[in-house]
Design an enzyme around this catalytic site. Structure first.
Site, short mmCIF file in Angstrom:
data_model
loop_
_atom_site.label_atom_id
_atom_site.label_comp_id
_atom_site.label_asym_id
_atom_site.label_seq_id
_atom_site.Cartn_x
_atom_site.Cartn_y
_atom_site.Cartn_z
N ILE A 124 0.84 -1.20 0.00
CA ILE A 124 0.00 0.00 0.00
C ILE A 124 0.88 1.25 0.00
O ILE A 124 1.75 1.42 0.84
CB ILE A 124 -0.93 0.04 1.23
CG1 ILE A 124 -1.93 -1.10 1.19
CG2 ILE A 124 -1.68 1.38 1.27
CD1 ILE A 124 -2.85 -1.15 2.41
N HIS A 125 0.61 2.12 -0.96
CA HIS A 125 1.23 3.45 -1.05
C HIS A 125 0.20 4.33 -1.76
O HIS A 125 -0.90 3.86 -2.07
CB HIS A 125 2.56 3.38 -1.82
CG HIS A 125 2.44 2.72 -3.15
ND1 HIS A 125 2.20 3.42 -4.30
CD2 HIS A 125 2.49 1.41 -3.50
CE1 HIS A 125 2.12 2.57 -5.32
NE2 HIS A 125 2.29 1.35 -4.85
N GLY A 126 0.50 5.57 -2.00
CA GLY A 126 -0.48 6.50 -2.54
C GLY A 126 -1.17 6.03 -3.81
O GLY A 126 -2.38 6.17 -3.97
#
Length: 156
Positions: free
Chosen positions: A14-16
């Site tokens: 999970i990242h932007g």
């Protein structure tokens, strides 16, 4: 009915890009990270949760994902995120109904060949993708929704 709207390989998990761009694009309200290490690491989970707004998260081992994903309620719209193609193969062999995989990021490291700017593979990855393809899973490299996807089988 199980609503897996996106299955993505992204070694960053999970990242932007996943938390905002992809989840909004597919209409996900739940991100499930299937990763044995992260499932037991609350610090890493907290850091990933900081990128998320308006979407729930769950962190399961590969086996927990196999055991629990079928229990999702009809209103849960799922983005399933894993680190490797081998994780996808374990999920598929475990009965998770994955028909299409979005390949976002597989970073370069020694022994890997760079296929695109964001995807590098070694021989084990190639064999795993070929096996997934034989199982009927569509495998598409696509960094962001606005880019045209490319079938990885054509590149390996």
């Amino acid at each position: 009915m199980l609503n897996i709207l996106l299955t993505r390989i992204d070694n960053r998990l999970i990242h932007g890009q996943v938390a905002v761009t992809w989840s909004n694009h597919v209409g996900a309200n739940l991100i499930v990270v299937a990763n044995d290490k992260v499932a037991g690491d609350v610090v890493q989970q907290s850091l990933m949760d900081m990128a998320v707004s308006g979407v729930e998260t769950r962190y399961f081992t590969i086996q927990e994902t196999i055991d629990k994903i079928g229990l999702a309620s009809d209103d849960q719209k799922i983005a399933l995120i894993v680190k490797t193609p081998q994780d996808i193969l374990k999920l598929v062999k475990g009965g998770v109904p994955i028909q299409k995989v979005n390949i976002g990021n597989m970073h370069y490291s020694e022994g890997k060949e760079q296929l695109t700017s964001t995807v590098s593979v070694d021989e084990d990855d190639r064999e795993t993708f070929r096996e997934l393809n034989k199982l009927g899973v569509h495998l598409e490299i696509q960094r962001v929704p606005s880019e045209k996807g490319e079938n990885i089988i054509d590149l390996i």
